[in-house]
Write an enzyme that holds these catalytic residues in place. Structure first.
Site, short mmCIF file in Angstrom:
data_model
loop_
_atom_site.label_atom_id
_atom_site.label_comp_id
_atom_site.label_asym_id
_atom_site.label_seq_id
_atom_site.Cartn_x
_atom_site.Cartn_y
_atom_site.Cartn_z
N HIS A 1 41.66 33.87 22.62
CA HIS A 1 41.55 32.47 23.40
C HIS A 1 40.12 32.05 22.95
CE1 HIS A 1 43.90 35.27 25.90
NE2 HIS A 1 44.38 34.16 26.35
N HIS B 1 40.02 36.50 29.65
CA HIS B 1 40.57 36.31 28.41
C HIS B 1 39.61 35.48 27.32
CE1 HIS B 1 40.54 32.41 31.11
NE2 HIS B 1 40.49 31.65 30.01
N GLY C 1 40.36 40.30 33.19
CA GLY C 1 41.43 39.98 32.64
C GLY C 1 42.19 39.62 33.52
N HIS D 1 43.47 26.84 24.70
CA HIS D 1 43.15 28.03 25.58
C HIS D 1 43.40 29.39 25.16
CE1 HIS D 1 43.68 30.32 29.20
NE2 HIS D 1 44.61 30.91 28.77
N ARG E 1 43.40 61.39 60.25
CA ARG E 1 42.45 60.46 60.21
C ARG E 1 41.29 60.64 60.89
NH1 ARG E 1 43.93 55.57 64.66
NH2 ARG E 1 45.06 57.31 66.04
N GLU F 1 42.03 43.12 52.61
CA GLU F 1 42.05 44.39 51.64
C GLU F 1 41.89 44.14 50.15
OE1 GLU F 1 44.14 43.44 54.05
OE2 GLU F 1 44.50 44.93 55.23
N HIS G 1 55.03 48.25 58.93
CA HIS G 1 53.98 49.11 58.79
C HIS G 1 53.87 50.57 58.49
CE1 HIS G 1 52.31 45.77 61.07
NE2 HIS G 1 50.98 46.45 61.13
C1 LIG Z 1 46.25 37.43 37.62
C2 LIG Z 1 46.57 37.02 36.33
N1 LIG Z 1 47.60 36.16 36.41
C3 LIG Z 1 47.80 35.45 35.10
C4 LIG Z 1 47.02 35.63 34.02
C5 LIG Z 1 47.36 34.94 32.79
N2 LIG Z 1 46.14 33.88 32.40
C6 LIG Z 1 45.37 34.15 31.63
S1 LIG Z 1 44.41 33.04 31.39
C7 LIG Z 1 45.35 32.08 32.56
C8 LIG Z 1 44.83 30.51 32.71
C9 LIG Z 1 43.38 30.61 33.19
O1 LIG Z 1 42.96 29.32 33.20
P1 LIG Z 1 41.36 29.06 33.29
O2 LIG Z 1 40.91 29.96 34.41
O3 LIG Z 1 41.26 27.66 33.61
O4 LIG Z 1 41.01 29.12 31.92
P2 LIG Z 1 40.85 28.26 30.66
O5 LIG Z 1 42.06 27.69 30.59
O6 LIG Z 1 39.74 27.28 31.11
O7 LIG Z 1 40.31 29.27 29.62
C10 LIG Z 1 46.30 32.63 32.82
C11 LIG Z 1 47.38 32.12 33.81
C12 LIG Z 1 45.90 36.57 34.35
N3 LIG Z 1 44.97 36.93 33.23
N4 LIG Z 1 45.51 36.98 35.29
#
Ligand SMILES: Cc1ncc(C[n+]2csc(CCOP(=O)(O)OP(=O)(O)O)c2C)c(N)n1
Length: 660
Positions: free
Chosen positions: A29, A69, A118, A260, A355, A409, A471
């Site tokens: 990325h 990422h 991530g 991206h 508990r 939670e 529950h």
């Molecule tokens: C919980 C989760 N859902 C989906 C993803 C897959 N995913 C990785 S980056 C992204 C988009 C993120 O967008 P943004 O935060 O705006 O990052 P940018 O495009 O600016 O790099 C997604 C959906 C992930 N890593 N984690």
């Protein structure tokens, strides 16, 4: 003072390392590191207090890349500032098997990676725990030993995830003013512009949660610097919205979702080199730029040294305590305190719900360990997680040791991870086992990172009764047992509960969950044993030579197994009972031990008020399983056990039927 020109070249070093590494790996990325390079450059060259040569310095500022990422942003920073773990070869090996530079930053792979990110939203929620830990330890040890900022870079994705709301609300409530979040406000996520899916006014949102907010041009170093200084002065946590262009510098792809998550391609990289005036080859940082970065990496060495002098000068007991707390070692007297408590239990043979037994064990533990920090997601009275030592933390008073997480939670579990990662504290929480589903992503990350967080999970079966199937956990033990490196305990009585707590605390490199009952249970361990019998995961509770029947059970169903055993034995059928408080620890025992415990009885029965999954290891696929195969129901718990056929009578009848 760093000139604008120097700043730009330093930021461009991040951009080119990132785009070249992604290109070489043919995966990754580049957009985020290119877009956020200016923010990171200002933070790391002027404000972040850190020492690459002493990366574990407890009072360093924490930097969390919540948008995991964009890992190349962090790897570039660690390389440029001089962390030994991230060499240029590691950068070249981005995303390759065995490299420290995994696709997403992984805690433990390299110093400087403060948490694994991530799964979006987790990092910002971890950072709330880090800021809580800092605030709590500052209260405890004084600002001469603890006082640092926690900085976070979060993207649109992090802010759209639900967990971020829980985290933000908690941070605002607790007035964690040393928490500073940069929002990489670039209007882009994977599908395209943010407007496809989101219309939130993030400033209004954060302000509603009692944050301070600032908006800046994320490519203007002086504006970023001014915002950080303003944030540092705030009495609230601060969100700095940084307007950036994703993939900044790429002439054709910047500002679009194309940058991206895919390599830019040779042509676009060449065009970017031209546009940004960068002549150096891939993976080569011009020496003046690298020197400037390395100097930035030395910035806080003096502060770190002065901190060490203050620690050295601290009163001997305080210093030793601080060092032990950050080493993660337990107080030596814990084992004897638990032994003494077990002795008392053997004499009094109480029959509380587990508990309540957990609360009693915690009373002993919290009396010995100052580092435990308890809490509950608004179920304190049900989870029994508060003891006489753990007064409530309030926004203005962190002298307590108990956090009212609210009905959050997921945020709780993620914050606990942050506290454990920060060091100096052992977080434990309270919630219902059923709602472990709401914590699962964070529990999984705790297991992946190998950190000690302890989840008290009460109301662990149909035994909770009238609240009914919404529950009543059915598949939860199996689902949690499926997570590698997580210890799931289901103790059978007060003694086993104390032993399981001890094991959870002693296992420094993995998280634990304790599944505990709402209903009272009879004491099944009636003799004092110095040894922690739960440590082997499963053990003979009632032995019998040449047993024709072996009954395996956990938690509340051990009592049922014991009663069935008594009836079968009275009928002349030799029967053993094996208590199985922890599958995972049992699986780590020697083959011989496992075989001896599983044994060779012609009839093997497992009793657990949950699903069968996982039990065939003990009983074989021809074994008898007495438990649940559907959702539960609402009613008094004794009626439910009868209704679902989880009783000593059913165990006896099944054994007899199989033997006949
Ligand atoms: C919980 C989760 N859902 C989906 C993803 C897959 N995913 C990785 S980056 C992204 C988009 C993120 O967008 P943004 O935060 O705006 O990052 P940018 O495009 O600016 O790099 C997604 C959906 C992930 N890593 N984690």
């Amino acid at each position: 003072m760093i000139s604008r020109e120097k700043h730009d070249r330093m930021a461009n070093a991040i951009r080119f390392l990132s785009m070249d590494a992604v290109e070489k790996a043919n995966s990754g990325h580049p957009g985020l590191p290119m877009g956020a390079a200016d923010i990171a450059t200002v933070l790391f060259t002027r404000y972040l207090s850190f020492d690459p040569k002493n990366p574990a310095w407890p009072n360093r500022d924490r930097f969390v890349l919540s948008a995991g990422h964009g890992s190349m942003l962090l790897y570039s920073l660690l390389y440029l500032t001089g962390y030994d773990d991230i060499t240029i070869d590691e950068i070249k090996n981005f995303r390759q098997l065995g490299s420290r530079t995994a696709g997403h930053p992984e805690y433990g792979h390299a110093a400087g990676i403060e948490t694994t990110t991530g799964p979006l939203g987790q990092g910002i929620a971890n950072s709330v725990g880090m800021a809580i830990a800092e605030r709590k330890l500052r209260e405890e040890f004084g600002s001469e030993l603890m006082g640092h900022y926690t900085y976070v870079l979060a993207g649109d994705g992090c802010l759209m995830e639900g967990v971020s709301q829980e985290a933000i609300a908690l941070a605002g409530h607790l007035k964690l003013n040393k928490l500073i979040v940069f929002w990489d406000d670039n209007n882009i996520s994977i599908d395209g512009p943010i407007s496809l899916a989101n219309s939130t006014d993030q400033h209004a949102r954060f302000r509603a949660c009692k944050w301070h907010t600032i908006a800046v041009n994320g490519h203007d170093p002086e504006a970023i610097a001014a915002a950080i200084e303003e944030a540092q002065k705030s009495d609230k946590p601060t969100m700095i919205a940084c307007k950036t262009v994703i993939g900044f510098g790429a002439p054709n792809k910047a500002g679009t979702h194309k940058v991206h998550g895919s390599p830019l391609g040779a042509e676009e990289i060449a065009a970017t080199r031209k546009a940004l005036g960068w002549e150096a080859e891939a993976f080569t940082v011009p020496s003046d730029v690298l020197d400037a970065w390395r100097i930035a990496g030395l910035r806080s060495a003096k502060a770190r040294k002065e901190w060490e002098e203050r620690l050295e000068a601290a009163e001997a007991e305080k210093k030793a305590h601080f060092i032990r707390r950050f080493s993660g070692e337990l107080e030596g007297s814990l084992a004897s305190a638990i032994s003494a408590y077990k002795q008392k239990l053997a004499e009094t043979k109480p029959s509380p719900a587990t508990r309540k037994a957990s609360e009693d064990a915690l009373e002993v533990i919290n009396g010995v360990l100052a580092e435990t920090i308890g809490g509950s997601a608004d179920l304190t009275g049900s989870n029994n997680t508060k003891t006489s030592q753990t007064h409530s933390i309030t926004p203005d008073d962190f002298s307590g040791r108990y956090i009212h997480y609210g009905v959050r939670e997921h945020g709780m579990a993620a914050a606990m991870n942050g506290m454990a990662l920060h060091g100096g504290l052992i977080p434990y929480s309270g919630g219902f086992l059923i709602f472990s589903d709401y914590c699962r992503p964070s529990i999984r990350l705790a297991a992946l990172m190998g950190i000690r967080v302890i989840h008290v999970l009460t109301h662990d079966s149909i035994g909770l009764g009238e609240d009914g199937p919404t529950h009543q956990p059915v598949e939860h033990m199996a689902a949690l047992r499926a997570i590698p490196n997580l210890l799931m305990f289901r103790p059978a009585d007060a003694t086993e509960t104390a032993e399981c707590w001890q094991l959870a605390l002693e296992n420094r490199k993995r998280p634990s969950g304790l599944a505990l009952t709402r209903q009272n249970l009879m004491a099944v361990r009636t003799e004092y044993e110095e040894q922690n019998l739960c440590a082997r995961g499963a053990y003979d509770l009632i032995s019998a030579s040449d047993a024709q029947v072996t009954i395996f059970a956990t938690g509340s169903e051990v009592e049922i197994a014991v009663k069935a055993c008594q009836t079968l034995t009275a009928k002349g059928i030799a029967t053993r009972v094996v208590s199985v408080p922890c599958f995972e620890l049992f699986a780590e025992q020697s083959e011989d031990y496992q075989q001896a415990i599983i044994g060779t009885s012609p009839v093997k029965i497992a009793v657990e008020a949950g699903i069968r999954q996982g039990w065939d290891h003990f009983i074989g696929n021809d074994g008898i399983f007495i438990g649940m195969s559907s959702f539960g129901a609402s009613g008094p718990y004794k009626d439910l056990y009868k209704h679902f056929g989880i009783t000593p009578e059913v165990v006896v009848a099944s054994a007899e039927a199989k033997l006949s």
